[in-house]
Design a protein around this motif. Structure first.
Motif, PDB file in Angstrom:
ATOM      1  N   GLU A 183     -58.899  97.999   3.924  1.00  0.00           N
ATOM      2  CA  GLU A 183     -58.783  99.380   4.557  1.00  0.00           C
ATOM      3  C   GLU A 183     -59.842 100.318   4.134  1.00  0.00           C
ATOM      4  O   GLU A 183     -60.247 100.252   2.820  1.00  0.00           O
ATOM      5  CB  GLU A 183     -57.370 100.165   4.594  1.00  0.00           C
ATOM      6  N   PRO A 184     -60.703 101.012   5.221  1.00  0.00           N
ATOM      7  CA  PRO A 184     -61.674 102.221   4.483  1.00  0.00           C
ATOM      8  C   PRO A 184     -61.131 102.978   3.446  1.00  0.00           C
ATOM      9  O   PRO A 184     -60.125 103.580   3.649  1.00  0.00           O
ATOM     10  CB  PRO A 184     -61.842 102.579   5.861  1.00  0.00           C
ATOM     11  N   TRP A 185     -61.846 102.872   2.644  1.00  0.00           N
ATOM     12  CA  TRP A 185     -61.729 103.795   1.486  1.00  0.00           C
ATOM     13  C   TRP A 185     -60.276 103.543   0.651  1.00  0.00           C
ATOM     14  O   TRP A 185     -59.783 104.341  -0.050  1.00  0.00           O
ATOM     15  CB  TRP A 185     -61.405 105.308   1.910  1.00  0.00           C
ATOM     16  N   GLY A 186     -59.636 102.591   0.964  1.00  0.00           N
ATOM     17  CA  GLY A 186     -58.681 101.860   0.174  1.00  0.00           C
ATOM     18  C   GLY A 186     -57.414 102.578   0.655  1.00  0.00           C
ATOM     19  O   GLY A 186     -56.462 102.782  -0.120  1.00  0.00           O
ATOM     20  N   GLN A 187     -57.328 103.374   1.592  1.00  0.00           N
ATOM     21  CA  GLN A 187     -56.366 104.223   2.228  1.00  0.00           C
ATOM     22  C   GLN A 187     -55.782 103.584   3.575  1.00  0.00           C
ATOM     23  O   GLN A 187     -56.439 103.077   4.227  1.00  0.00           O
ATOM     24  CB  GLN A 187     -56.870 105.806   2.492  1.00  0.00           C
ATOM     25  N   ALA A 188     -54.433 104.229   3.551  1.00  0.00           N
ATOM     26  CA  ALA A 188     -53.725 103.451   5.043  1.00  0.00           C
ATOM     27  C   ALA A 188     -53.872 104.427   6.099  1.00  0.00           C
ATOM     28  O   ALA A 188     -52.793 104.083   6.905  1.00  0.00           O
ATOM     29  CB  ALA A 188     -52.293 103.175   4.504  1.00  0.00           C
ATOM     30  N   GLY A 189     -54.627 105.408   6.166  1.00  0.00           N
ATOM     31  CA  GLY A 189     -54.653 106.097   7.245  1.00  0.00           C
ATOM     32  C   GLY A 189     -54.855 105.706   8.524  1.00  0.00           C
ATOM     33  O   GLY A 189     -53.937 106.199   9.532  1.00  0.00           O
ATOM     34  N   GLY A 190     -55.664 104.768   8.633  1.00  0.00           N
ATOM     35  CA  GLY A 190     -55.842 103.930   9.949  1.00  0.00           C
ATOM     36  C   GLY A 190     -54.623 103.391  10.366  1.00  0.00           C
ATOM     37  O   GLY A 190     -54.172 103.497  11.676  1.00  0.00           O
ATOM     38  N   VAL A 191     -54.088 102.426   9.644  1.00  0.00           N
ATOM     39  CA  VAL A 191     -52.668 101.859   9.749  1.00  0.00           C
ATOM     40  C   VAL A 191     -51.624 102.831  10.083  1.00  0.00           C
ATOM     41  O   VAL A 191     -50.895 102.705  11.095  1.00  0.00           O
ATOM     42  CB  VAL A 191     -52.247 100.916   8.686  1.00  0.00           C
ATOM     43  N   ASN A 192     -51.480 103.844   9.284  1.00  0.00           N
ATOM     44  CA  ASN A 192     -50.398 104.693   9.485  1.00  0.00           C
ATOM     45  C   ASN A 192     -50.474 105.406  10.896  1.00  0.00           C
ATOM     46  O   ASN A 192     -49.472 105.709  11.504  1.00  0.00           O
ATOM     47  CB  ASN A 192     -50.327 105.862   8.510  1.00  0.00           C
ATOM     48  N   GLY A 193     -51.841 106.081  11.163  1.00  0.00           N
ATOM     49  CA  GLY A 193     -52.081 106.719  12.408  1.00  0.00           C
ATOM     50  C   GLY A 193     -51.533 105.592  13.646  1.00  0.00           C
ATOM     51  O   GLY A 193     -51.169 106.032  14.510  1.00  0.00           O
ATOM     52  N   MET A 194     -52.165 104.382  13.483  1.00  0.00           N
ATOM     53  CA  MET A 194     -51.861 103.478  14.683  1.00  0.00           C
ATOM     54  C   MET A 194     -50.581 103.078  14.914  1.00  0.00           C
ATOM     55  O   MET A 194     -49.784 103.326  16.126  1.00  0.00           O
ATOM     56  CB  MET A 194     -52.601 102.139  14.393  1.00  0.00           C
ATOM     57  N   ASN A 195     -49.666 103.246  13.867  1.00  0.00           N
ATOM     58  CA  ASN A 195     -48.311 102.942  13.862  1.00  0.00           C
ATOM     59  C   ASN A 195     -47.617 104.257  14.527  1.00  0.00           C
ATOM     60  O   ASN A 195     -46.467 103.875  15.357  1.00  0.00           O
ATOM     61  CB  ASN A 195     -47.470 102.731  12.750  1.00  0.00           C
ATOM     62  N   GLN A 196     -48.026 105.343  14.088  1.00  0.00           N
ATOM     63  CA  GLN A 196     -47.351 106.630  14.520  1.00  0.00           C
ATOM     64  C   GLN A 196     -47.599 106.953  16.006  1.00  0.00           C
ATOM     65  O   GLN A 196     -47.042 107.348  16.569  1.00  0.00           O
ATOM     66  CB  GLN A 196     -47.816 107.772  13.585  1.00  0.00           C
ATOM     67  N   VAL A 197     -48.683 106.661  16.531  1.00  0.00           N
ATOM     68  CA  VAL A 197     -49.184 107.053  17.820  1.00  0.00           C
ATOM     69  C   VAL A 197     -48.860 105.740  18.887  1.00  0.00           C
ATOM     70  O   VAL A 197     -48.121 106.297  19.942  1.00  0.00           O
ATOM     71  CB  VAL A 197     -50.764 107.028  17.792  1.00  0.00           C
TER      72      VAL A 197
END
Length: 257
Positions: free
Chosen positions: A32-46
């Motif tokens: 994941e970019p920057w080692g953060q789960a923001g992309g995955v979390n955002g996709m799941n939430q939306v």
């Protein structure tokens, strides 16, 4: 009676044609970019877990990436090289995808990377970060900013900025450079960003509402997609409606006797 039954059948037919939800894929490297789960979390939430597809720069084309209605590519941090290599190899294909109605989001808060990198569509990604950002003047009513503040901080909020003819800036950095912008292209739409999106909603160094901002951005990518086909609801749903309408008809018939 015949007229009433015709209304019933027309109502059943009307609910049998519903637009299929847009299909969307999130593409980056295996990490994941920057080692953060923001992309995955955002996709799941939306879009909901299981309702989107995670691909990598290495397998995207073999996995028919262009078959999706919407694509989100992120090349932040250590994924910079993979992002640039993918764009260099597929620039014309991405332009064709959008021209034919696709919705595309190209975002990269890069580590270094080529200054003035050609994203296609006449747009370039330029080195230059910022810890502050705000809504571009005139864009306050854009749905991307529903419920958010008008300015944000982050360490850093962006790593790159955008230039190109025809761009509509949505978010500017502290130097008034566009760091989120959109472009209509053919029958589709492209969203460009230099945002550290992986940190939005994930880290205390970023404004508290950046998680909502991230989700609104992703939602806009899905909303801009043109679904390719129509679908019909489950037979049980249409059947239940038919039974309900028939019941109303019988009640009406009895009442008029």
């Amino acid at each position: 009676m015949k007229r009433y039954l015709a209304y019933c059948f027309a109502a059943i037919a009307a609910v049998s044609i519903t637009a299929q939800a847009a299909t969307i894929s999130y593409i980056t490297d295996s990490s994941e970019p920057w080692g953060q789960a923001g992309g995955v979390n955002g996709m799941n939430q939306v879009f909901g877990a299981g309702n989107w597809t995670r691909l990598t720069f290495a397998n995207a084309l073999a996995s028919d990436a262009y078959g999706y209605d919407a694509l989100y590519l992120d090349g932040g941090a250590a994924n910079t090289a993979g992002f640039q290599n993918f764009i260099n190899a597929n620039r014309a294909g991405l332009e064709s995808y959008v021209a034919n109605g696709g919705s595309l989001f190209l975002n990269a808060a890069r580590w270094g990377g080529l200054n003035g990198f050609d994203l296609g569509f006449g747009v370039r990604l330029n080195n230059g970060g910022s810890s502050v950002a705000h809504i571009t003047s005139g864009q306050e009513g854009n749905a991307i900013f529903a419920g958010t503040n008008s300015s944000w901080v982050g360490s850093s909020f962006s790593h790159d900025y955008l230039t190109g003819a025809g761009l509509t800036a949505l978010i500017n950095d502290g130097a008034e450079r566009a760091i989120l912008a959109e472009l209509s292209y053919g029958s589709g739409r492209v969203l460009f960003g230099g945002l550290t999106l992986a940190f939005f909603g994930q880290h205390g160094g970023w404004s508290a509402d950046t998680g909502l901002l991230r989700n609104n951005i992703l939602q806009s990518v899905g909303n801009a997609a043109n679904p390719l086909v129509n679908d019909v609801p489950e037979p049980a749903s249409a059947g239940l409606l038919g039974i309900a309408l028939l019941g109303l008809y019988l009640v009406r018939r009895r009442a008029t006797r």
